[in-house]
Design a protein around this motif. Structure first.
Motif, PDB file in Angstrom:
ATOM      1  N   ILE A  31       0.837  -1.201   0.000  1.00  0.00           N
ATOM      2  CA  ILE A  31       0.000   0.000   0.000  1.00  0.00           C
ATOM      3  C   ILE A  31       0.871   1.251   0.000  1.00  0.00           C
ATOM      4  O   ILE A  31       0.559   2.236  -0.676  1.00  0.00           O
ATOM      5  N   LEU A  35       0.775   4.070  -2.800  1.00  0.00           N
ATOM      6  CA  LEU A  35       0.502   5.461  -2.439  1.00  0.00           C
ATOM      7  C   LEU A  35       1.574   6.400  -2.996  1.00  0.00           C
ATOM      8  O   LEU A  35       1.253   7.461  -3.540  1.00  0.00           O
ATOM      9  N   TRP A  38       0.979   6.774  -6.664  1.00  0.00           N
ATOM     10  CA  TRP A  38      -0.161   7.658  -6.921  1.00  0.00           C
ATOM     11  C   TRP A  38       0.228   9.117  -6.701  1.00  0.00           C
ATOM     12  O   TRP A  38      -0.115   9.986  -7.505  1.00  0.00           O
ATOM     13  N   LEU A  39       0.936   9.376  -5.600  1.00  0.00           N
ATOM     14  CA  LEU A  39       1.383  10.751  -5.330  1.00  0.00           C
ATOM     15  C   LEU A  39       2.322  11.255  -6.420  1.00  0.00           C
ATOM     16  O   LEU A  39       2.265  12.420  -6.812  1.00  0.00           O
TER      17      LEU A  39
END
Length: 76
Positions: A31, A35, A38-39
């Motif tokens: 995860i 993340l 995605w950032l």
């Protein structure tokens, strides 16, 4: 993303006693990397920050067997 969902689904559907433990241990680094990805896609992150997250995730995964060993030794 598809590979991550497929792997988690396989672990959840197998329903063996050890598979849930692996899911709990492997979920945070996966995860975390998702993340950071995605950032990076939406805001842009430096290479150093992405590399640092991958190092933390790798350390977590390599340290996980040690935590299982201490948990099982403590139960006996």
């Amino acid at each position: 993303m598809v590979a991550m969902l497929a792997g988690f689904s396989t672990l959840l559907l197998s329903r063996s006693s050890g598979s849930v433990g692996y899911l709990v241990v492997l979920a945070p680094p996966v995860i975390g990397i998702a993340l950071v990805g995605w950032l990076d896609d939406h805001g842009g992150l430096s290479t150093l920050k992405r590399f640092a997250m991958h190092c933390v995730a790798a350390a977590w995964v390599f340290a996980a067997p040690l935590s299982f060993f201490t948990l099982f030794v403590g139960e006996g």
